[in-house]
Write an enzyme that holds these catalytic residues in place. Structure first.
Site, short mmCIF file in Angstrom:
data_model
loop_
_atom_site.label_atom_id
_atom_site.label_comp_id
_atom_site.label_asym_id
_atom_site.label_seq_id
_atom_site.Cartn_x
_atom_site.Cartn_y
_atom_site.Cartn_z
N ASP A 196 3.50 -4.44 6.09
CA ASP A 196 2.34 -4.47 6.36
C ASP A 196 0.90 -5.56 5.68
O ASP A 196 1.04 -6.51 6.53
CB ASP A 196 1.24 -3.53 5.63
CG ASP A 196 0.15 -3.21 6.78
OD1 ASP A 196 -0.92 -2.41 6.03
OD2 ASP A 196 0.28 -3.41 7.75
N ASP A 310 -1.60 4.62 8.18
CA ASP A 310 -1.86 4.31 6.71
C ASP A 310 -1.93 5.86 6.67
O ASP A 310 -1.68 6.09 5.63
CB ASP A 310 -3.41 3.68 6.70
CG ASP A 310 -3.35 2.07 6.81
OD1 ASP A 310 -4.62 1.61 7.37
OD2 ASP A 310 -2.12 1.52 6.71
#
Lengths: 389, 140
Positions: A196, A310
């Site tokens: 990420d 997330d």
């Protein structure tokens, strides 16, 4: 009778509420995953390894080095798949296949809600021996998934319903990820956090490309993104604001960041879900309302967007911590919330799309290790000797 | 003069007493939701789709247009699209109630009656047996 002058609202006046509006669903997601994990895995469940994972964990007597090796291989394979799929997504978005992406998103939501959701409900029914009949069950499941697809797919739906369904999709996918073997889960989390970080901040990263494409075209990326309800800047003039769908605010605003997407490969079916790993906030336009004509103002109030990926990875971390003990759950929960707070502050500073995973996941893993290795022994010794706790 | 003020006061008290604000925004999201004009198409679409065995969609329809359901038809300004909106929401509410009642009657009879009432058919219909038969829970 003088009118009280309204001070221009500062960042601090609304940041508390904005943070709460994003922390509440994250906490709800984590809570549900912890509940599911603790209810459904009280018996020793054998983790049957899913298809894309190399596994030596379920074999007894495998050494730590073997487990570590398999975990690393699995996580690298996973990250490689996700990178490929994200580049594919960028390509599709570049060629404006937006409708294909939307249909795909609807399809994957349906799969998650119907199949994964149905499976988990069946586990619960089995565990508690609930005497529900198949007709009712299928009708309820059908209703649940179809309305969920509509909530995700249609752009205008009750905000409460959309948010709840997004949280539920996060819960369902996260629960399935907790079924991975232990070392694989942790390796996967760290690998995804690093991915990420790279994908969003590096100039060649797929997510950064996606964000820049979306910004240059002024379009929204079709993705599963949780959008918090915007906080009213002026409660009195709220009625005059009519949020125009998709139209960006005019002129001299600070840059508008849009969410980015990432495909998450679910294990059983090779079905990808389009999720977004970032936090971004649309603009907070404080002074626009004063220039409104005839009481109708156009503007977009700020709203924080957090990608569903997330939600999923935070919940996977907490769910895996729950498989050990509740002490680790509390520690990891606090670590993740702290990380999320830090990320939101960074978002307020930098005002661009940021990766939401790295800080929280790395803090969470650190706290898990510290709790399991150090804190638990301390607390248990203190309790058994009636010293504290 | 005085009588007109009295009438106005009475009207204001009347409205305030009912606690209902004229629904400027037909959806429960307020200014973030649909405008009155767009809502009619949405309500109609939800109402029609609900006939495909989707009572939950009717319930969502009612939740979404809750202010319209609460307000009385006389509250709407004349010629507003909200007068066309309300029948759909109302029918959705009725449909949801009817379907829920029927479904709960069946489900509760099944649960509470159990084997003594149904005989061997109960075992064929109950979910955990169906899941085992179809092999739905074995493959995780």
């Amino acid at each position: 009778m003088a009118e009280t002058l309204e001070e221009p609202p500062t960042l601090l006046s609304t940041i508390g509420e904005e943070i709460i509006r994003i922390i509440a669903p994250v906490s709800a997601c984590m809570l549900l995953v912890v509940l599911l994990v603790s209810v459904l895995s009280s018996s020793s469940s054998s983790d049957a390894p899913p298809t894309i994972v190399f596994s030596a964990d379920s074999e007894t007597g495998s050494s730590t080095w073997d487990k570590l090796k398999d975990a690393l291989l699995s996580s690298i394979a996973f990250v490689a798949t996700v990178t490929l799929l994200t580049f594919l997504l960028v390509l599709l978005f570049y060629f404006r296949c937006t409708s294909f992406l939307k249909y795909y998103m609807a399809f994957s939501s349906f799969i998650v809600l119907a199949i994964l959701g149905g499976e988990i409900t069946l586990f619960l029914i089995d565990k508690f021996s609930i005497p529900v009949d198949s007709v009712t069950f299928f009708i309820l499941l059908f209703n649940f998934s179809v309305v969920g697809v509509m909530a995700v797919f249609l752009s205008r739906m009750a905000i409460v319903i959309t948010q709840s369904y997004l949280v539920l999709i996060g819960v369902l996918v996260a629960y399935w990820f907790t079924m991975l073997p232990e070392w694989t889960t942790w390796a996967l989390l760290i690998a995804m956090a690093l991915y990420d970080l790279a994908a969003v901040l590096l100039p060649g990263g797929p997510l950064r490309l996606l964000v820049e494409l979306a910004m240059s075209r002024d379009e929204e990326i079709p993705a599963l993104v949780y959008e918090a309800r915007p906080v009213d800047q002026h409660t009195a003039s709220n009625r005059r604001i009519w949020r125009s769908s998709g139209v960006s605010s005019n002129g001299d605003l600070v840059q508008e960041s849009l969410p980015e997407t990432r495909l998450v490969v679910a294990e059983e079916a090779v079905v990808s879900e389009v999720t977004a790993p970032l936090i971004s906030s649309a603009n907070v336009d404080h002074h626009r309302q004063e220039n409104s004509v005839d009481g109708i103002g156009l503007g977009e109030s700020g709203a924080i967007k957090l990608g569903l990926g997330d939600f999923i990875f935070y919940s996977v971390l907490v769910g895996r911590a729950a498989l050990y003990d509740f002490m680790t759950v509390y520690a990891c929960y606090l670590a993740i919330i702290a990380g999320l707070g830090i990320t939101l502050l960074l978002l307020a500073f930098y005002r661009r799309a940021l990766p939401a995973l790295p800080v929280s996941i790395l803090l969470g893993v650190l706290f898990y290790v510290l709790t399991r290795v150090l804190l638990e022994m301390f607390v248990v010794q203190c309790s058994t000797n009636l010293l504290m706790f | 003069m005085e009588r007109r003020e009295q009438e106005e006061d009475e009207e204001r008290r009347h409205l305030r007493g009912r606690g209902i604000v004229l629904p400027a925004w037909p959806t429960v999201d307020g200014p973030l939701g649909l405008s009155p004009e767009e809502s009619v198409a949405y309500a109609r679409r939800f109402f029609r789709w609900g006939f495909a065995l989707l009572p939950w969609l009717w319930a969502v329809n009612c939740i979404y247009f809750w202010p319209v359901l609460r307000a009385r038809p006389s509250d709407f300004p004349a010629f507003s699209p909200l007068t066309h909106l309300r029948p759909y929401v109302l029918r959705s509410a009725i449909g949801f109630t009817v379907f829920t009642v029927l479904l709960s009657i069946w489900a509760l009879t099944f649960m509470i009656g159990g084997k003594p009432l149904f005989g061997s058919v109960w075992d064929d219909l109950v979910m955990y047996n169906v899941a085992d038969k179809l092999g739905l829970t074995g493959w995780y």
